[in-house]
Design an enzyme around this catalytic site. Structure first.
Site, PDB file in Angstrom:
ATOM      1  N   LYS A   1     -14.941 -11.965   8.934  1.00 51.40           N
ATOM      2  CA  LYS A   1     -15.019 -11.011  10.046  1.00 51.40           C
ATOM      3  C   LYS A   1     -16.473 -10.601  10.184  1.00 51.40           C
ATOM      4  O   LYS A   1     -17.225 -10.654   9.210  1.00 51.40           O
ATOM      5  CB  LYS A   1     -14.183  -9.761   9.731  1.00 51.40           C
ATOM      6  CG  LYS A   1     -13.783  -8.988  10.951  1.00 51.40           C
ATOM      7  CD  LYS A   1     -12.567  -9.608  11.612  1.00 51.40           C
ATOM      8  CE  LYS A   1     -12.152  -8.910  12.876  1.00 51.40           C
ATOM      9  NZ  LYS A   1     -10.823  -9.339  13.313  1.00 51.40           N
TER      10      LYS A   1
ATOM     11  N   ASP B   1     -12.898  -9.578  19.086  1.00 51.35           N
ATOM     12  CA  ASP B   1     -12.098  -8.499  18.492  1.00 51.35           C
ATOM     13  C   ASP B   1     -12.431  -7.260  19.333  1.00 51.35           C
ATOM     14  O   ASP B   1     -12.866  -7.407  20.483  1.00 51.35           O
ATOM     15  CB  ASP B   1     -12.457  -8.301  17.001  1.00 51.35           C
ATOM     16  CG  ASP B   1     -11.465  -7.414  16.254  1.00 51.35           C
ATOM     17  OD1 ASP B   1     -10.387  -7.911  15.868  1.00 51.35           O
ATOM     18  OD2 ASP B   1     -11.732  -6.208  16.051  1.00 51.35           O
TER      19      ASP B   1
HETATM   20  P1  NDP Z   1     -10.238  -4.284  22.859  1.00 49.78           P
HETATM   21  O1  NDP Z   1     -11.643  -3.887  22.634  1.00 49.78           O
HETATM   22  O2  NDP Z   1      -9.904  -5.199  23.963  1.00 49.78           O
HETATM   23  O3  NDP Z   1      -9.341  -2.971  23.037  1.00 49.78           O
HETATM   24  C1  NDP Z   1      -9.301  -1.997  22.043  1.00 49.78           C
HETATM   25  C2  NDP Z   1      -8.375  -0.884  22.487  1.00 49.78           C
HETATM   26  O4  NDP Z   1      -8.169   0.003  21.387  1.00 49.78           O
HETATM   27  C3  NDP Z   1      -8.961  -0.032  23.591  1.00 49.78           C
HETATM   28  O5  NDP Z   1      -7.925   0.492  24.362  1.00 49.78           O
HETATM   29  C4  NDP Z   1      -9.678   1.072  22.818  1.00 49.78           C
HETATM   30  O6  NDP Z   1      -9.862   2.281  23.544  1.00 49.78           O
HETATM   31  C5  NDP Z   1      -8.730   1.288  21.663  1.00 49.78           C
HETATM   32  N1  NDP Z   1      -9.515   1.762  20.510  1.00 49.78           N
HETATM   33  C6  NDP Z   1     -10.487   1.125  19.831  1.00 49.78           C
HETATM   34  N2  NDP Z   1     -11.006   1.853  18.860  1.00 49.78           N
HETATM   35  C7  NDP Z   1     -10.343   3.016  18.929  1.00 49.78           C
HETATM   36  C8  NDP Z   1     -10.418   4.204  18.171  1.00 49.78           C
HETATM   37  N3  NDP Z   1     -11.273   4.352  17.128  1.00 49.78           N
HETATM   38  N4  NDP Z   1      -9.545   5.198  18.508  1.00 49.78           N
HETATM   39  C9  NDP Z   1      -8.666   5.051  19.537  1.00 49.78           C
HETATM   40  N5  NDP Z   1      -8.557   3.941  20.284  1.00 49.78           N
HETATM   41  C10 NDP Z   1      -9.375   2.957  19.973  1.00 49.78           C
HETATM   42  O7  NDP Z   1      -9.725  -4.862  21.463  1.00 49.78           O
HETATM   43  P2  NDP Z   1      -8.465  -5.793  21.164  1.00 49.78           P
HETATM   44  O8  NDP Z   1      -7.355  -5.491  22.093  1.00 49.78           O
HETATM   45  O9  NDP Z   1      -8.958  -7.178  21.069  1.00 49.78           O
HETATM   46  O10 NDP Z   1      -8.086  -5.322  19.692  1.00 49.78           O
HETATM   47  C11 NDP Z   1      -7.110  -4.324  19.420  1.00 49.78           C
HETATM   48  C12 NDP Z   1      -6.643  -4.459  17.982  1.00 49.78           C
HETATM   49  O11 NDP Z   1      -6.055  -5.748  17.786  1.00 49.78           O
HETATM   50  C13 NDP Z   1      -7.745  -4.374  16.921  1.00 49.78           C
HETATM   51  O12 NDP Z   1      -7.206  -3.776  15.740  1.00 49.78           O
HETATM   52  C14 NDP Z   1      -8.063  -5.831  16.618  1.00 49.78           C
HETATM   53  O13 NDP Z   1      -8.624  -5.997  15.336  1.00 49.78           O
HETATM   54  C15 NDP Z   1      -6.669  -6.425  16.707  1.00 49.78           C
HETATM   55  N6  NDP Z   1      -6.597  -7.872  16.934  1.00 49.78           N
HETATM   56  C16 NDP Z   1      -7.235  -8.450  17.992  1.00 49.78           C
HETATM   57  C17 NDP Z   1      -7.117  -9.809  18.213  1.00 49.78           C
HETATM   58  C18 NDP Z   1      -7.707 -10.479  19.398  1.00 49.78           C
HETATM   59  O14 NDP Z   1      -7.482 -11.667  19.573  1.00 49.78           O
HETATM   60  N7  NDP Z   1      -8.452  -9.794  20.257  1.00 49.78           N
HETATM   61  C19 NDP Z   1      -6.374 -10.658  17.277  1.00 49.78           C
HETATM   62  C20 NDP Z   1      -5.680  -9.938  16.244  1.00 49.78           C
HETATM   63  C21 NDP Z   1      -5.823  -8.603  16.086  1.00 49.78           C
HETATM   64  P3  NDP Z   1     -11.346   2.695  23.992  1.00 49.78           P
HETATM   65  O15 NDP Z   1     -11.676   1.769  25.115  1.00 49.78           O
HETATM   66  O16 NDP Z   1     -11.238   4.117  24.392  1.00 49.78           O
HETATM   67  O17 NDP Z   1     -12.226   2.505  22.784  1.00 49.78           O
HETATM   68  O1  2IT Z   2      -8.091 -10.079  13.986  1.00 44.30           O
HETATM   69  C1  2IT Z   2      -8.034 -11.235  14.458  1.00 44.30           C
HETATM   70  O2  2IT Z   2      -7.214 -12.064  14.030  1.00 44.30           O
HETATM   71  C2  2IT Z   2      -8.924 -11.583  15.562  1.00 44.30           C
HETATM   72  N1  2IT Z   2      -9.691 -10.743  16.022  1.00 44.30           N
HETATM   73  C3  2IT Z   2      -8.936 -12.991  16.113  1.00 44.30           C
HETATM   74  C4  2IT Z   2      -9.747 -13.884  15.243  1.00 44.30           C
HETATM   75  C5  2IT Z   2      -9.981 -15.272  15.781  1.00 44.30           C
HETATM   76  O3  2IT Z   2     -10.732 -15.986  15.105  1.00 44.30           O
HETATM   77  O4  2IT Z   2      -9.451 -15.657  16.819  1.00 44.30           O
END
Ligand code: NDP
Ligand code: 2IT
Length: 450
Positions: free
Chosen positions: A125, A165
């Protein structure tokens, strides 16, 4: 004292300043104790001591010029955690809360998640304390270019393959890949989550959210229920939340909320995905804008939540999908969900439930999945993108989606069967951790003391 407990106790002392990493390590080490304490080979090979220490953490400065030509400095890292199963793989996070502890927890989780996918990918990461919010496209571009000018030394399609992420989506991946190509002239697909016209895979954008819903379907079917018609509370409004909501609509469930760090939307008629995409993907606005475009929805500001609580979890629902960030759902939030009759919690974010919440769900024996199992669809589809890049072919949306379906089913089956084998059939946390751990450990033993 058990081997796992001894390693954990020592880690708690030497890594006392890394609370998120300790939380993730404790969850894994204490749930795999029934396996590692039974078989002395794990201690003989020092597996746990090696697993809790990343192969390396690279830390560097990113100096960039803002639109006023002021010098700005951010910190950035790439934590290459474990390469026993394949090249390092995992996202990059841009958020002011990013530090080494957060990235180590994420890299550690990623190692077991990637193992669960059944694909040959190791765990990593990275990220920066850079905040893309409020920055112009030009500022984000300059930041990404400078970051890649350092990062390119450590990544490669068979070495380390970053992706998105929190705070890193298509725009940021584009700028990073652009700079990588400019420096190296290599078109080797080094990052995943690329645009579909320049090497990306169809369905990668949707994969984490869709995959989590497929996982929840499997969990519900496992107890003779279905998601159809169920009221679903989804937190977050980023990549994962948007596509979880989209898929829930497609399968006939009813997603009624979404949130960001400033508040949540309650939309009784079902969250309108088109409006949500417009607000978040096109305008990059806050959720107050969603309410403007959809006056029938209710907006609840975060500063009105009860003290120590995340107000969204007070919305009565059948199924909860925490899809924002780590520790967004605590013990008191879990108690509220359970009191309101929630039957299933499917973690979409990484470690969204704190330890008290996790214990409450396990004790209540509802359907509950750890993120490393239910959000693995994103990284799995990243690996499908790597496979397409390496073989210079392009699969259709349906081909990728079909593979994603199969992978999520297999992860559920592995976690559920392992939980059964170890005597606690409803405990998918233990099942996923043991199933993920076993493969990494066996590869590490085969590869020798390194
Ligand atoms: P984005 O940046 O697209 O969206 C993040 C969302 O979470 C936003 O709505 C944001 O609100 C909110 N958020 C982030 N930090 C905080 C905080 N400290 N407190 C409250 N709300 C918060 O990220 P993703 O959708 O890609 O990721 C969301 C989760 O999923 C994470 O935990 C990530 O690690 C996990 N994940 C993502 C993957 C991917 O492919 N993208 C794969 C697997 C897991 P705001 O805009 O107000 O910050
Ligand atoms: O938490 C996760 O699994 C991700 N943010 C996606 C990682 C990836 O390599 O697609």
């Amino acid at each position: 004292m058990s081997y796992a407990q001894r390693v954990m106790d020592r880690l708690s002392v030497i890594k006392a300043g890394e609370p998120e990493f300790l939380q993730a390590a404790r969850e894994v080490l204490l749930t795999i104790a029934p396996l590692v304490d039974k078989d002395p080979k794990y201690e003989k090979h020092g597996i746990l001591e090696r697993m809790v220490e990343p192969d390396r953490s690279i830390n560097f400065r990113v100096t960039w010029l803002d639109d006023k030509n002021q010098v700005q400095v951010n910190r950035a890292w790439r934590v290459q955690f474990n390469e026993a199963l394949g090249p390092y793989k995992g996202g990059m996070r841009f958020h002011p809360s990013v530090n080494l502890s957060v990235l180590k927890f994420l890299g550690f989780e990623q190692t077991f998640k990637n193992s669960l996918t059944g694909l040959a990918i190791g765990g990593a990461k990275g990220g920066s304390d850079f905040d893309p919010k409020g920055k112009s496209d030009a500022e984000v571009m300059r930041f990404c270019q400078t970051l890649m000018t350092e990062l390119f030394k450590y990544v490669g399609p068979t070495m380390d393959v970053p992706a998105g992420d929190i705070g890193v989506g298509g725009r940021e991946i584009g700028f990073m890949v652009g700079q990588y190509k400019r420096i190296t002239s290599l078109h080797d697909g080094v990052l995943t989550g690329k645009g579909v016209v320049w090497g990306g895979s169809l369905a990668r954008t949707q994969a984490t959210g869709y995959g989590a819903v497929y996982f929840a379907q499997n969990m519900m079917e496992g107890v003779g229920k279905t998601l159809e018609g169920k009221k679903c509370v989804v937190s977050g409004s980023g990549n994962v939340a948007i596509y979880a909501i989209e898929k829930l609509h497609q399968i006939g469930a009813k997603p009624i909320t979404c949130s960001d760090s400033k508040g949540y939307i309650y939309d009784e008629a079902g969250v309108d995905v088109k409006i949500l995409k417009q607000v978040k993907e096109v305008e990059r606005a806050r959720l107050t804008r969603y309410q403007e475009l959809r006056p029938s929805a209710k907006y609840v500001a975060a500063d009105s939540y009860p003290k120590g609580r995340n107000g969204i979890w007070d919305v009565p629902c059948d199924v909860a999908f925490p899809a924002a960030t780590q520790n967004e759902l605590n013990g008191a939030d879990a108690a509220a969900l359970l009191k309101n009759g929630c039957q299933c919690v499917c973690e979409c974010a990484n470690m969204p439930c704190d330890e008290a919440a996790m214990e409450a769900f396990l004790k209540a024996k509802i359907c509950y999945s750890p993120g490393k199992a239910s959000n693995a669809g994103g990284v799995a589809t990243s690996q499908l993108e790597m496979a397409q890049n390496a073989s210079m072919v392009k699969w259709t949306f349906d081909e990728v989606d079909k593979k994603l379906h199969g992978i999520m089913k297999d992860i559920y089956t592995a976690a559920a069967e392992t939980a059964k084998e170890f005597g606690d059939p409803t405990n998918l946390v233990m099942g996923a951790n043991i199933a993920g751990f076993k493969k990494v450990a066996s590869a590490m033993i085969d590869l020798g003391a390194i």
